[in-house]
Design a protein around this motif. Structure first.
Motif, PDB file in Angstrom:
ATOM      1  N   ILE A   4      -4.616  -3.813  -4.199  1.00  0.00           N
ATOM      2  CA  ILE A   4      -3.695  -2.694  -4.429  1.00  0.00           C
ATOM      3  C   ILE A   4      -3.101  -2.772  -5.832  1.00  0.00           C
ATOM      4  N   ASN A  43      -5.019   2.850 -12.692  1.00  0.00           N
ATOM      5  CA  ASN A  43      -4.625   4.255 -12.699  1.00  0.00           C
ATOM      6  C   ASN A  43      -3.928   4.565 -14.026  1.00  0.00           C
ATOM      7  N   ARG A  89      -5.614  -8.268  -0.128  1.00  0.00           N
ATOM      8  CA  ARG A  89      -5.304  -6.833  -0.070  1.00  0.00           C
ATOM      9  C   ARG A  89      -4.230  -6.480  -1.099  1.00  0.00           C
ATOM     10  N   ALA A 148       1.970   1.894  -3.513  1.00  0.00           N
ATOM     11  CA  ALA A 148       0.873   2.462  -4.303  1.00  0.00           C
ATOM     12  C   ALA A 148       0.665   3.931  -3.963  1.00  0.00           C
ATOM     13  N   ASP A 149       0.670   4.251  -2.683  1.00  0.00           N
ATOM     14  CA  ASP A 149       0.497   5.646  -2.273  1.00  0.00           C
ATOM     15  C   ASP A 149       1.613   6.522  -2.822  1.00  0.00           C
ATOM     16  N   LEU A 150       2.826   6.045  -2.760  1.00  0.00           N
ATOM     17  CA  LEU A 150       3.972   6.796  -3.248  1.00  0.00           C
ATOM     18  C   LEU A 150       3.891   7.003  -4.761  1.00  0.00           C
ATOM     19  N   GLU A 167       1.259   6.980  -6.643  1.00  0.00           N
ATOM     20  CA  GLU A 167       0.123   7.830  -6.993  1.00  0.00           C
ATOM     21  C   GLU A 167       0.394   9.314  -6.738  1.00  0.00           C
ATOM     22  N   THR A 168       1.402   9.641  -5.955  1.00  0.00           N
ATOM     23  CA  THR A 168       1.743  11.044  -5.722  1.00  0.00           C
ATOM     24  C   THR A 168       2.573  11.621  -6.864  1.00  0.00           C
ATOM     25  N   ALA A 226       0.831  -1.200   0.000  1.00  0.00           N
ATOM     26  CA  ALA A 226       0.000   0.000   0.000  1.00  0.00           C
ATOM     27  C   ALA A 226       0.867   1.251   0.000  1.00  0.00           C
ATOM     28  N   VAL A 227       1.983   1.200   0.700  1.00  0.00           N
ATOM     29  CA  VAL A 227       2.889   2.352   0.741  1.00  0.00           C
ATOM     30  C   VAL A 227       3.445   2.618  -0.653  1.00  0.00           C
ATOM     31  N   ARG A 253      -5.579  -1.485  -8.158  1.00  0.00           N
ATOM     32  CA  ARG A 253      -5.617  -0.020  -8.036  1.00  0.00           C
ATOM     33  C   ARG A 253      -4.524   0.601  -8.904  1.00  0.00           C
ATOM     34  N   LEU A 254      -3.330   0.038  -8.866  1.00  0.00           N
ATOM     35  CA  LEU A 254      -2.228   0.550  -9.686  1.00  0.00           C
ATOM     36  C   LEU A 254      -2.502   0.323 -11.173  1.00  0.00           C
TER      37      LEU A 254
END
Length: 76
Positions: free
Chosen positions: A48, A55, A44, A5-7, A9-10, A2-3, A51-52
């Motif tokens: 994720i 995008n 999970r 993916a968050d990174l 996406e920024t 998840a980290v 999700r990637l």
């Protein structure tokens, strides 16, 4: 995961994201296990990954070739 993916996406990472096929295979094998043995983490991880993949701003590629280091590794 998840980290990551968050990174990504920024847009801090502006390069292609490459996921080795063996990681995808491991994630796909986890959801069939009981929850206590990693099934929830596997589900999970796949969520994720989707999700990637969905995008449009992320260039995600699955690396299909086996790495020499992984060929000698016994499969679980």
């Amino acid at each position: 995961m998840a980290v990551i993916a968050d990174l990504v996406e920024t847009s801090v990472i502006d390069n292609q994201l490459i996921m080795p096929r063996f990681v995808l295979s491991e994630l796909q094998g986890l959801p069939i296990r009981p929850i206590s043995c990693g099934g929830a983490r596997g589900r999970r991880g796949l969520d994720i990954l989707n999700r990637l993949r969905n995008n449009q701003d992320i260039d995600l590629k699955i690396y299909d070739r086996e790495l020499p280091e992984m060929m000698a590794r016994p499969s679980i």
